[in-house]
Motif scaffolding. Sequence first.
Motif, PDB file in Angstrom:
ATOM      1  N   LEU A 302       0.908  -1.155  -0.024  1.00 56.86           N
ATOM      2  CA  LEU A 302      -0.113   0.117  -0.074  1.00 56.86           C
ATOM      3  C   LEU A 302       0.802   1.220  -0.116  1.00 56.86           C
ATOM      4  O   LEU A 302       0.528   2.348  -0.590  1.00 56.86           O
ATOM      5  CB  LEU A 302      -0.860  -0.090   1.276  1.00 56.86           C
ATOM      6  CG  LEU A 302      -2.044  -0.755   1.280  1.00 56.86           C
ATOM      7  CD1 LEU A 302      -2.756  -0.995   2.558  1.00 56.86           C
ATOM      8  CD2 LEU A 302      -3.199  -0.361   0.111  1.00 56.86           C
ATOM      9  N   SER A 303       1.936   1.314   0.632  1.00 56.37           N
ATOM     10  CA  SER A 303       2.912   2.468   0.880  1.00 56.37           C
ATOM     11  C   SER A 303       3.584   2.688  -0.529  1.00 56.37           C
ATOM     12  O   SER A 303       4.133   3.691  -0.670  1.00 56.37           O
ATOM     13  CB  SER A 303       3.801   2.114   1.789  1.00 56.37           C
ATOM     14  OG  SER A 303       4.927   1.506   1.552  1.00 56.37           O
ATOM     15  N   GLY A 304       3.865   1.730  -1.368  1.00 58.08           N
ATOM     16  CA  GLY A 304       4.606   1.845  -2.682  1.00 58.08           C
ATOM     17  C   GLY A 304       6.185   1.657  -2.479  1.00 58.08           C
ATOM     18  O   GLY A 304       6.620   2.004  -3.264  1.00 58.08           O
ATOM     19  N   VAL A 305       6.566   1.189  -1.302  1.00 59.20           N
ATOM     20  CA  VAL A 305       7.953   1.065  -1.003  1.00 59.20           C
ATOM     21  C   VAL A 305       8.636   0.055  -1.918  1.00 59.20           C
ATOM     22  O   VAL A 305       9.510   0.314  -2.414  1.00 59.20           O
ATOM     23  CB  VAL A 305       8.413   0.868   0.566  1.00 59.20           C
ATOM     24  CG1 VAL A 305       9.625   0.166   0.622  1.00 59.20           C
ATOM     25  CG2 VAL A 305       7.989   2.146   1.396  1.00 59.20           C
ATOM     26  N   PRO A 306       7.729  -1.228  -2.148  1.00 56.66           N
ATOM     27  CA  PRO A 306       8.504  -2.022  -2.968  1.00 56.66           C
ATOM     28  C   PRO A 306       8.753  -1.693  -4.331  1.00 56.66           C
ATOM     29  O   PRO A 306       9.946  -1.940  -5.016  1.00 56.66           O
ATOM     30  CB  PRO A 306       7.667  -3.284  -3.041  1.00 56.66           C
ATOM     31  CG  PRO A 306       6.760  -3.325  -1.993  1.00 56.66           C
ATOM     32  CD  PRO A 306       6.793  -1.638  -1.440  1.00 56.66           C
ATOM     33  N   VAL A 307       7.880  -1.037  -4.917  1.00 56.01           N
ATOM     34  CA  VAL A 307       7.941  -0.454  -6.239  1.00 56.01           C
ATOM     35  C   VAL A 307       9.163   0.669  -6.205  1.00 56.01           C
ATOM     36  O   VAL A 307      10.062   0.625  -7.164  1.00 56.01           O
ATOM     37  CB  VAL A 307       6.728   0.374  -6.725  1.00 56.01           C
ATOM     38  CG1 VAL A 307       6.633   1.042  -7.960  1.00 56.01           C
ATOM     39  CG2 VAL A 307       5.640  -0.715  -6.442  1.00 56.01           C
ATOM     40  N   ALA A 308       9.041   1.517  -5.380  1.00 52.80           N
ATOM     41  CA  ALA A 308      10.487   2.686  -5.290  1.00 52.80           C
ATOM     42  C   ALA A 308      11.746   1.689  -5.239  1.00 52.80           C
ATOM     43  O   ALA A 308      12.828   2.066  -5.659  1.00 52.80           O
ATOM     44  CB  ALA A 308       9.868   3.443  -4.055  1.00 52.80           C
ATOM     45  N   PHE A 309      11.589   0.939  -4.217  1.00 53.04           N
ATOM     46  CA  PHE A 309      12.772  -0.181  -4.199  1.00 53.04           C
ATOM     47  C   PHE A 309      13.354  -0.704  -5.247  1.00 53.04           C
ATOM     48  O   PHE A 309      14.472  -0.723  -5.846  1.00 53.04           O
ATOM     49  CB  PHE A 309      12.709  -1.209  -2.950  1.00 53.04           C
ATOM     50  CG  PHE A 309      13.780  -2.055  -2.797  1.00 53.04           C
ATOM     51  CD1 PHE A 309      14.906  -1.614  -2.178  1.00 53.04           C
ATOM     52  CD2 PHE A 309      13.715  -3.460  -3.132  1.00 53.04           C
ATOM     53  CE1 PHE A 309      15.927  -2.359  -1.754  1.00 53.04           C
ATOM     54  CE2 PHE A 309      14.796  -4.223  -2.827  1.00 53.04           C
ATOM     55  CZ  PHE A 309      15.868  -3.697  -2.322  1.00 53.04           C
ATOM     56  N   SER A 310      12.323  -1.480  -5.927  1.00 54.82           N
ATOM     57  CA  SER A 310      12.685  -2.109  -7.482  1.00 54.82           C
ATOM     58  C   SER A 310      13.269  -0.910  -8.198  1.00 54.82           C
ATOM     59  O   SER A 310      14.349  -1.406  -9.140  1.00 54.82           O
ATOM     60  CB  SER A 310      11.322  -2.685  -8.038  1.00 54.82           C
ATOM     61  OG  SER A 310      11.047  -3.498  -7.185  1.00 54.82           O
ATOM     62  N   ASN A 311      12.700   0.113  -8.362  1.00 58.13           N
ATOM     63  CA  ASN A 311      13.047   1.109  -9.410  1.00 58.13           C
ATOM     64  C   ASN A 311      14.491   1.629  -9.064  1.00 58.13           C
ATOM     65  O   ASN A 311      15.382   1.790  -9.692  1.00 58.13           O
ATOM     66  CB  ASN A 311      12.063   2.221  -9.423  1.00 58.13           C
ATOM     67  CG  ASN A 311      10.825   1.903  -9.894  1.00 58.13           C
ATOM     68  OD1 ASN A 311      10.626   1.041 -10.718  1.00 58.13           O
ATOM     69  ND2 ASN A 311       9.761   2.797  -9.804  1.00 58.13           N
ATOM     70  N   LEU A 312      14.566   1.874  -7.593  1.00 57.86           N
ATOM     71  CA  LEU A 312      15.972   2.343  -7.331  1.00 57.86           C
ATOM     72  C   LEU A 312      17.119   1.153  -7.570  1.00 57.86           C
ATOM     73  O   LEU A 312      18.100   1.541  -8.381  1.00 57.86           O
ATOM     74  CB  LEU A 312      16.072   2.105  -5.624  1.00 57.86           C
ATOM     75  CG  LEU A 312      17.292   2.588  -5.148  1.00 57.86           C
ATOM     76  CD1 LEU A 312      17.546   4.222  -5.150  1.00 57.86           C
ATOM     77  CD2 LEU A 312      17.238   2.458  -3.547  1.00 57.86           C
ATOM     78  N   ILE A 313      16.718  -0.188  -7.370  1.00 56.76           N
ATOM     79  CA  ILE A 313      17.837  -1.006  -7.691  1.00 56.76           C
ATOM     80  C   ILE A 313      17.931  -1.264  -9.193  1.00 56.76           C
ATOM     81  O   ILE A 313      19.121  -1.263  -9.807  1.00 56.76           O
ATOM     82  CB  ILE A 313      17.205  -2.487  -7.168  1.00 56.76           C
ATOM     83  CG1 ILE A 313      17.230  -2.436  -5.619  1.00 56.76           C
ATOM     84  CG2 ILE A 313      18.399  -3.614  -7.691  1.00 56.76           C
ATOM     85  CD1 ILE A 313      18.448  -2.342  -4.713  1.00 56.76           C
ATOM     86  N   LEU A 314      16.826  -1.547  -9.911  1.00 56.05           N
ATOM     87  CA  LEU A 314      16.779  -1.870 -11.444  1.00 56.05           C
ATOM     88  C   LEU A 314      17.270  -0.373 -12.234  1.00 56.05           C
ATOM     89  O   LEU A 314      17.581  -0.446 -13.187  1.00 56.05           O
ATOM     90  CB  LEU A 314      15.503  -2.046 -11.782  1.00 56.05           C
ATOM     91  CG  LEU A 314      14.861  -3.594 -11.044  1.00 56.05           C
ATOM     92  CD1 LEU A 314      13.545  -3.790 -11.550  1.00 56.05           C
ATOM     93  CD2 LEU A 314      15.936  -4.479 -11.537  1.00 56.05           C
ATOM     94  N   GLY A 315      17.125   0.659 -11.627  1.00 58.18           N
ATOM     95  CA  GLY A 315      17.733   1.928 -12.262  1.00 58.18           C
ATOM     96  C   GLY A 315      19.011   2.060 -12.149  1.00 58.18           C
ATOM     97  O   GLY A 315      19.731   2.571 -13.258  1.00 58.18           O
ATOM     98  N   VAL A 316      19.644   1.463 -11.216  1.00 56.97           N
ATOM     99  CA  VAL A 316      21.583   1.122 -11.594  1.00 56.97           C
ATOM    100  C   VAL A 316      21.436   0.259 -12.858  1.00 56.97           C
ATOM    101  O   VAL A 316      22.240   0.593 -13.685  1.00 56.97           O
ATOM    102  CB  VAL A 316      21.862   0.713 -10.345  1.00 56.97           C
ATOM    103  CG1 VAL A 316      23.188   0.456 -10.716  1.00 56.97           C
ATOM    104  CG2 VAL A 316      21.576   1.773  -9.019  1.00 56.97           C
TER     105      VAL A 316
END
Lengths: 435, 175
Positions: A302-316
């Motif tokens: 609900l908080s959207g943390v997993p998406v943000a975390f994925s984007n952070l990691i996959l952004g690299v």
Amino acid sequence: MSNLDIGLTGIAVALSLIALRVPIGVALGLVSIFGISQITSMRVAWGMISATPFDFVGQWELSAAPMFLFMGYLCTTTAMTQGLFQAMRLYLARLPGGLAVSSVLASAFFAAASGSSVATSAAMSRIAVPEMLKHNYDKGLATGTVAASGTLGSLIPPSVLLVLYGVYAQVSVGQLFMAGFLPGLLSALLYILMIIARVRLNPALAGDAQVSSNWQEKWQALKGIWPLPVLIAAVLGGIFMGFFSPTEAGAVGTSFAALIALTRGTLTRTAIKEALISTAISTASIFIILIGSLFFTRFLALSGVPVAFSNLILGVSTETWWIIIAVALIYLVLGMFIDSIGLLLLTLPLILPLLQGADINLVWFGIIIIKLLEIGLVTPPIGLNVYVIKGALGKSVELAEVFKGVTWFIVMDLVALLFIILIPALSLYLPQQMF
Amino acid sequence: MTNRPDLPANAAKKAGPRPLLSAADPGYGGIRALTLMALHVTLDIVLRVVLGSSFPGTLEVVSFYYMVCAVFLPLAYVELQGEHICVDVLTSRLPGSLQLILYVLSCLLGLLYFSMLGYQSLLDSIRATSRLETAMANFTFYIWPSRWALTLGFAAILLAICANMLKALTLRKAL
């Protein structure tokens, strides 16, 4: 506060509470309930409390967890695990570092049956380490062997960790069991080769280990060791041949273990009762975390943390190796103070969405995750298994010596991990052969 | 070190059976459920392999009754035996008085959490009972009785936490 902020605050609060000795399940659950009430409303939170525990626990697939625990405890309380090391050391006496090699093999069987790294290390440190020290083995080698070999059990099936991962990630538990088999065996083999090589180069490491025995003793000892290999082979064989499902295998294994104990005359009332009580306590304590972790998954989603975390990691980078390094770093840090089941359930809510986003084979990556978790249990500065051994042995060994000894095994673990990553067939070949 | 309930190690240490086992304990129901689960599933497979058919409903009984009872009824044991999975590497170095404060805090949080779970389960149990709740299956399978396992289990762990907290306060020492 944005939803993302609430999520991140929630993670920080949960980790702080865990560090202050609040039970992991309670910390995760409470934080999630309040987090969800902040993001949406208290009504949604009550709805989750109402739906989740009953529906989740009432799952057929999960019944494998208590049944495999029961099987493991029954093996211990009916004295099937005793004598394993004693017998092995007679057979392997001629090998360089024979006692250490025996410890690796005995731990592998013990851990496969008990399904727990920490328990295996604790038990073997009382059985095998004193024997090795008596024969003037290098303290680092003796303790390092036991600390590292305990970790073999979570890959060699049946493993409760794999059951939990399978149910959580919705991957076939049978496939995971088959997938873990070769990597587990490879790890054990690498340990053994390393011990032999080290002792060849420096015989002083293995002291004066001349274990002499005659054929009569060896024949006698055989009586003590057949049950565990037979039990494990029957359970795995049955799954592989399709006689029963991995879920049913735990119950069959338990009955089979009881039958073996009956023929050996060790199936006493006390043994059954002890095993049952231990199973009940383990099951309930694991499910307390499991339920907390499910609440946590909802909250984070609900908080959207997993998406943000994925984007952070996959952004690299979206390369598999980078994802593995990122996950490895998380486990290395958290593995210092949380043991494998807690750590797995704590981190899956974040890591699974990442894997699904990167389209990675979940069976293969499950094996990698379990291997990483186990490495986290023995790495300095705070490897849990190392502390367990130090705790069991008291003042007779220094912590630094155990860590020094375990370093060699960590190197072998990294080699094994490299093999698992570079050769996916190592994990995926056997599952493909299943009926 | 975390407290893990892995018993091979602990079982060797603690000689003899543990206390607090009488047929009236809710935890005893959990133990019965585990025994029945092992026997029932084994029998089911033996019949299937030997006769080619087995009795219906194994999956439902295991999931909705045995599993639910095995997980929730022994909850209080976990508390009473101090077998919660938690992290004490960091707190074990603190002075005793601070440990006691943290322990009481952790008990209070536990009470809050499990009373929320218990309260909701009680409401659910009452609702399920009044509706005679059934599971989705191709035959009528009542599941409302097993809802009460949650209520009972949560109530038991609440009592256990209270008992432990009072004990810690009397002894002036974290358990």
